[in-house]
Design an enzyme around this catalytic site. Structure first.
Site, PDB file in Angstrom:
ATOM      1  N   ARG A 237       0.852  -1.189   0.000  1.00  0.00           N
ATOM      2  CA  ARG A 237       0.000   0.000   0.000  1.00  0.00           C
ATOM      3  C   ARG A 237       0.892   1.245   0.000  1.00  0.00           C
ATOM      4  NH1 ARG A 237      -3.411  -3.052  -1.267  1.00  0.00           N
ATOM      5  NH2 ARG A 237      -5.501  -3.369  -0.391  1.00  0.00           N
ATOM      6  N   GLU A 266      -2.470   7.739  -4.740  1.00  0.00           N
ATOM      7  CA  GLU A 266      -2.705   6.811  -5.842  1.00  0.00           C
ATOM      8  C   GLU A 266      -4.031   7.143  -6.499  1.00  0.00           C
ATOM      9  OE1 GLU A 266      -3.381   2.065  -6.217  1.00  0.00           O
ATOM     10  OE2 GLU A 266      -1.562   2.673  -5.131  1.00  0.00           O
ATOM     11  N   HIS A 285      -0.247  -0.290  -9.992  1.00  0.00           N
ATOM     12  CA  HIS A 285      -0.926  -1.228  -9.094  1.00  0.00           C
ATOM     13  C   HIS A 285      -1.431  -2.450  -9.866  1.00  0.00           C
ATOM     14  CE1 HIS A 285      -3.133  -1.294  -4.964  1.00  0.00           C
ATOM     15  NE2 HIS A 285      -2.759  -2.508  -5.341  1.00  0.00           N
TER      16      HIS A 285
END
Length: 325
Positions: A237, A266, A285
């Site tokens: 994360r 993000e 991601h």
């Protein structure tokens, strides 16, 4: 029972839900607003939650009292206030195991790309800036015999450690909440404190579950304790690292390079100064972005939904205490 799926998932998951005779609800628009998402959730008994920035916190549960379960299309469950969900007897399921190899593949890929400054060299070819041989231009570093430090030696971390040990003969050190005795036996992994991990690693790869208490865990003070040849990898994360501090550590030579599949914020801004650095590789991601992993995630999430709808325990329930009397 009504199941709201906020984004598309592989068809095998949909078929499992249909076979479970569930009433499937999908978003009315491709990119619903937060309010549109919330209105759909209010009509549902179960949420099959696929990515997104929406949080399942006290305000959500207050607004959606009919929601009885949340099946996450992910391993991580940081978007859910688990304590609040448990208090309200809302079961929360996730999708462990099925994406461990795929996600560790990306961590392994990033490590190698950073070590050889691959993003910089790819850009050089694409821009037509491939010039005559220069024996000293933007040299990489080899990984053989280096020390890999794993933060969170669980399923994904184990797969990453196994790959690195097999390919490069890396020494494995790790920091967890608890000892991982199987990993110690299989890989010769050594449990160390967080400070020892930071100070002794040549590569640090993050594979821990994120909690708000770990926000900016990797910050200026921590980066300054690292080796100058350190390669920093984060596929967990983005909240684990402070992006400004990471940039400063890289341009000042406090650490050597960074590979990110997750960013903070993000998505990463396209003008992020990190993207201009030759020793940085950033991916959008894609840790679980394989047909096999995503199909497995769809299956597990759907099985969690179907089990709950039948009054059974979710196979991969994060908060099993909700089933206790």
């Amino acid at each position: 029972m009504k199941v709201f799926i906020n984004k598309r998932i592989p068809e095998n998951g949909i078929e499992i839900l249909k076979d479970g005779n569930l009433d499937i609800m999908l978003p009315e628009t491709e990119h619903p607003t937060h309010e549109e998402w919330l209105q759909s959730c209010k009509k549902a008994d179960i949420i099959l939650s696929v990515g997104g920035k929406n949080k399942y916190d006290k305000s959500f549960f207050d607004a959606c009292p009919n929601v009885k379960a949340i099946a996450l299309f992910s391993v991580g469950f940081d978007q859910v206030d688990i304590a609040e969900a448990t208090k309200r007897k809302v079961a929360v399921g996730n999708t462990p195991d099925v994406l461990s190899r795929a996600t560790s593949d990306v961590a392994f890929l990033l490590m190698q790309m950073v070590s050889r400054k691959a993003s910089y060299n790819i850009a050089k070819v694409k821009s037509g800036n491939w010039k005559d041989f220069d024996a000293m231009e933007e040299l990489g570093q080899e990984l053989y015999g280096k020390t890999l430090g794993i933060l969170g030696l669980g399923r994904i971390g184990f797969e990453m450690a196994k790959k690195c040990k097999s390919a490069f003969g890396t020494n494995i050190i790790y920091h967890n909440r608890n000892h991982n005795e199987p990993a110690e036996k299989a890989l010769g992994a050594k449990y160390v404190s967080f400070d020892e991990l930071v100070e002794n690693s040549d590569i640090i790869s993050i594979h821990a579950n994120y909690t708000p208490e770990q926000a900016d865990l990797f910050n200026k003070d921590v980066f300054e304790k690292m080796k100058e040849n350190l390669i920093f990898i984060n596929t967990a994360r983005g909240g684990f690292h402070n992006e400004k501090d990471l940039f400063e550590a890289l341009i000042s030579g406090k650490i050597w390079g960074a590979g990110l599949d997750v960013t903070n914020p993000e998505p990463m801004q396209k003008d992020s100064p990190l993207l201009a650095l030759p020793n940085v590789c950033v991916l959008p991601h894609i840790g679980s972005a394989t047909l096999e992993a995503r199909s497995g995630m769809a299956r597990l999430a759907a099985e969690n939904v179907v089990a709950f709808s039948k009054g059974e325990k979710m196979p991969t329930c994060v908060n099993p205490v909700v089933y206790e009397d």
